[in-house]
Design a protein around this motif. Sequence first.
Motif, PDB file in Angstrom:
ATOM      1  N   GLU A 107       0.932  -1.084  -0.139  1.00 15.30           N
ATOM      2  CA  GLU A 107      -0.023   0.054  -0.119  1.00 15.30           C
ATOM      3  C   GLU A 107       0.874   1.193  -0.058  1.00 15.30           C
ATOM      4  O   GLU A 107       2.016   1.313   0.663  1.00 15.30           O
ATOM      5  CB  GLU A 107      -0.941   0.066   1.140  1.00 15.30           C
ATOM      6  CG  GLU A 107      -0.241   0.183   2.493  1.00 15.30           C
ATOM      7  CD  GLU A 107      -1.178   0.062   3.895  1.00 15.30           C
ATOM      8  OE1 GLU A 107      -1.974   0.828   3.823  1.00 15.30           O
ATOM      9  OE2 GLU A 107      -0.893  -0.583   4.689  1.00 15.30           O
ATOM     10  N   ARG A 108       0.325   2.285  -0.854  1.00 15.01           N
ATOM     11  CA  ARG A 108       0.998   3.692  -0.650  1.00 15.01           C
ATOM     12  C   ARG A 108       0.714   4.336   0.815  1.00 15.01           C
ATOM     13  O   ARG A 108      -0.228   4.047   1.326  1.00 15.01           O
ATOM     14  CB  ARG A 108       0.541   4.410  -1.620  1.00 15.01           C
ATOM     15  CG  ARG A 108       1.175   5.701  -1.845  1.00 15.01           C
ATOM     16  CD  ARG A 108       1.071   6.560  -3.071  1.00 15.01           C
ATOM     17  NE  ARG A 108       2.051   7.684  -2.756  1.00 15.01           N
ATOM     18  CZ  ARG A 108       2.201   8.461  -3.643  1.00 15.01           C
ATOM     19  NH1 ARG A 108       1.594   8.320  -4.853  1.00 15.01           N
ATOM     20  NH2 ARG A 108       2.911   9.409  -3.410  1.00 15.01           N
ATOM     21  N   ILE A 109       1.858   4.651   1.343  1.00 22.27           N
ATOM     22  CA  ILE A 109       1.759   5.357   2.618  1.00 22.27           C
ATOM     23  C   ILE A 109       2.296   6.904   2.473  1.00 22.27           C
ATOM     24  O   ILE A 109       2.926   7.106   1.746  1.00 22.27           O
ATOM     25  CB  ILE A 109       2.350   4.541   3.580  1.00 22.27           C
ATOM     26  CG1 ILE A 109       3.852   4.635   3.465  1.00 22.27           C
ATOM     27  CG2 ILE A 109       1.784   3.420   3.971  1.00 22.27           C
ATOM     28  CD1 ILE A 109       4.702   3.876   4.455  1.00 22.27           C
ATOM     29  N   ASP A 110       1.989   7.719   3.444  1.00 26.49           N
ATOM     30  CA  ASP A 110       2.539   9.238   3.839  1.00 26.49           C
ATOM     31  C   ASP A 110       3.829   8.870   4.092  1.00 26.49           C
ATOM     32  O   ASP A 110       4.526   7.643   4.577  1.00 26.49           O
ATOM     33  CB  ASP A 110       1.615   9.846   4.709  1.00 26.49           C
ATOM     34  CG  ASP A 110       0.359  10.139   4.399  1.00 26.49           C
ATOM     35  OD1 ASP A 110       0.079  10.290   3.003  1.00 26.49           O
ATOM     36  OD2 ASP A 110      -0.624  10.324   5.144  1.00 26.49           O
ATOM     37  N   ASP A 111       4.783   9.873   3.888  1.00 21.36           N
ATOM     38  CA  ASP A 111       6.007   9.915   4.408  1.00 21.36           C
ATOM     39  C   ASP A 111       6.273   9.525   5.814  1.00 21.36           C
ATOM     40  O   ASP A 111       5.618  10.135   6.530  1.00 21.36           O
ATOM     41  CB  ASP A 111       6.841  11.210   3.912  1.00 21.36           C
ATOM     42  CG  ASP A 111       6.755  11.595   2.590  1.00 21.36           C
ATOM     43  OD1 ASP A 111       6.658  10.574   1.703  1.00 21.36           O
ATOM     44  OD2 ASP A 111       7.390  12.367   2.122  1.00 21.36           O
ATOM     45  N   PRO A 112       6.709   8.466   6.084  1.00 20.85           N
ATOM     46  CA  PRO A 112       6.864   8.177   7.632  1.00 20.85           C
ATOM     47  C   PRO A 112       7.795   8.881   8.309  1.00 20.85           C
ATOM     48  O   PRO A 112       8.864   9.640   7.616  1.00 20.85           O
ATOM     49  CB  PRO A 112       7.356   6.763   7.406  1.00 20.85           C
ATOM     50  CG  PRO A 112       8.284   6.677   6.224  1.00 20.85           C
ATOM     51  CD  PRO A 112       7.580   7.597   5.350  1.00 20.85           C
ATOM     52  N   GLN A 113       7.535   9.218   9.382  1.00 14.90           N
ATOM     53  CA  GLN A 113       8.462  10.070  10.336  1.00 14.90           C
ATOM     54  C   GLN A 113       9.637   9.279  10.923  1.00 14.90           C
ATOM     55  O   GLN A 113       9.537   8.814  11.968  1.00 14.90           O
ATOM     56  CB  GLN A 113       7.612  10.780  11.669  1.00 14.90           C
ATOM     57  CG  GLN A 113       6.439  11.524  11.064  1.00 14.90           C
ATOM     58  CD  GLN A 113       7.001  12.621  10.281  1.00 14.90           C
ATOM     59  OE1 GLN A 113       7.925  13.246  10.773  1.00 14.90           O
ATOM     60  NE2 GLN A 113       6.329  12.793   9.278  1.00 14.90           N
ATOM     61  N   LEU A 114      10.662   9.140   9.928  1.00 13.22           N
ATOM     62  CA  LEU A 114      11.894   8.330  10.432  1.00 13.22           C
ATOM     63  C   LEU A 114      13.077   9.342  10.708  1.00 13.22           C
ATOM     64  O   LEU A 114      13.035  10.638  10.294  1.00 13.22           O
ATOM     65  CB  LEU A 114      12.338   7.586   9.027  1.00 13.22           C
ATOM     66  CG  LEU A 114      11.222   6.463   8.646  1.00 13.22           C
ATOM     67  CD1 LEU A 114      11.620   5.814   7.600  1.00 13.22           C
ATOM     68  CD2 LEU A 114      10.980   5.356   9.716  1.00 13.22           C
ATOM     69  N   TRP A 115      14.197   8.817  11.142  1.00 12.50           N
ATOM     70  CA  TRP A 115      15.261   9.286  11.356  1.00 12.50           C
ATOM     71  C   TRP A 115      16.178   9.601  10.060  1.00 12.50           C
ATOM     72  O   TRP A 115      15.629   9.099   8.894  1.00 12.50           O
ATOM     73  CB  TRP A 115      16.228   8.413  12.241  1.00 12.50           C
ATOM     74  CG  TRP A 115      16.249   7.293  11.538  1.00 12.50           C
ATOM     75  CD1 TRP A 115      17.271   6.822  10.850  1.00 12.50           C
ATOM     76  CD2 TRP A 115      15.453   6.026  11.988  1.00 12.50           C
ATOM     77  NE1 TRP A 115      17.072   5.465  10.311  1.00 12.50           N
ATOM     78  CE2 TRP A 115      15.863   5.017  11.050  1.00 12.50           C
ATOM     79  CE3 TRP A 115      14.303   5.602  12.358  1.00 12.50           C
ATOM     80  CZ2 TRP A 115      15.421   3.719  11.010  1.00 12.50           C
ATOM     81  CZ3 TRP A 115      13.699   4.631  12.361  1.00 12.50           C
ATOM     82  CH2 TRP A 115      14.254   3.294  11.646  1.00 12.50           C
ATOM     83  N   PRO A 116      16.877  10.663  10.037  1.00 12.70           N
ATOM     84  CA  PRO A 116      17.615  11.211   8.968  1.00 12.70           C
ATOM     85  C   PRO A 116      18.533   9.701   8.435  1.00 12.70           C
ATOM     86  O   PRO A 116      19.155   9.167   9.445  1.00 12.70           O
ATOM     87  CB  PRO A 116      18.392  12.201   9.096  1.00 12.70           C
ATOM     88  CG  PRO A 116      17.957  12.871  10.487  1.00 12.70           C
ATOM     89  CD  PRO A 116      17.127  11.810  11.245  1.00 12.70           C
ATOM     90  N   ARG A 117      18.825   9.427   7.272  1.00 13.79           N
ATOM     91  CA  ARG A 117      19.849   8.475   6.986  1.00 13.79           C
ATOM     92  C   ARG A 117      21.290   9.264   6.786  1.00 13.79           C
ATOM     93  O   ARG A 117      21.051  10.430   5.977  1.00 13.79           O
ATOM     94  CB  ARG A 117      19.318   7.909   5.684  1.00 13.79           C
ATOM     95  CG  ARG A 117      20.233   6.383   5.559  1.00 13.79           C
ATOM     96  CD  ARG A 117      19.582   5.643   4.257  1.00 13.79           C
ATOM     97  NE  ARG A 117      20.678   6.285   3.081  1.00 13.79           N
ATOM     98  CZ  ARG A 117      20.677   5.893   2.099  1.00 13.79           C
ATOM     99  NH1 ARG A 117      19.985   4.838   1.607  1.00 13.79           N
ATOM    100  NH2 ARG A 117      21.354   6.434   0.941  1.00 13.79           N
ATOM    101  N   ASP A 118      22.227   8.579   7.001  1.00 16.34           N
ATOM    102  CA  ASP A 118      23.562   8.902   6.822  1.00 16.34           C
ATOM    103  C   ASP A 118      24.150   7.867   5.906  1.00 16.34           C
ATOM    104  O   ASP A 118      24.723   6.918   6.394  1.00 16.34           O
ATOM    105  CB  ASP A 118      24.319   9.262   8.173  1.00 16.34           C
ATOM    106  CG  ASP A 118      25.553   9.921   7.960  1.00 16.34           C
ATOM    107  OD1 ASP A 118      25.812  10.407   6.584  1.00 16.34           O
ATOM    108  OD2 ASP A 118      26.292   9.679   8.883  1.00 16.34           O
TER     109      ASP A 118
END
Length: 179
Positions: A107-118
């Motif tokens: 399913e398509r989802i809204d942008d999740p609230q994740l940590w920034p990726r490095d």
Amino acid sequence: MALILFNKPYGVLCQFSPERGGPPRPTLADFVKVPGVYPAGRLDTDSEGLLLLTDDGRLQARIADPRFKLPKTYLVQVEGEPDEAALGKLRRGVMLKDGMTLPAGAERIDDPQLWPRDPPVRFRKTVPDSWIALTIHEGRNRQVRRMTAAVGLPTLRLVRWRVGEWSLEALPPGEWWQV
């Protein structure tokens, strides 16, 4: 019996010992200081998220063995906009070089609230990106990336969010807790 939930950061090897040759990379030993535990399943170096570790061989097999079809949910940032046709293909199963995948939840989802990726995911002004939640019941090599590519949605970022009943919830990258 120990069961550890670990939020594996991007770039970390899914093993306790360093690789031979090549540049040194962080391993599980840099984060988890619990003797006698081993990963139940794997995450590629360029994937992030939930990794389960245990000292119980039977539990490790139940989690990792595809015969048990333990659902694994991934949050996947893809290049492009998934339409109902692409999501339908993922839901029915996708033909890969090593055969047809089992049907998946997609399913398509809204942008999740994740940590920034490095390092950060590459950004291109002219190519949109979006997120899908994909739940699979097998564990082939790089399966999620190959599935999204097969439907025209290359993976930009891959975060395993849930394995069976266990999920990341509020566990920051590089941290772990014992269940």
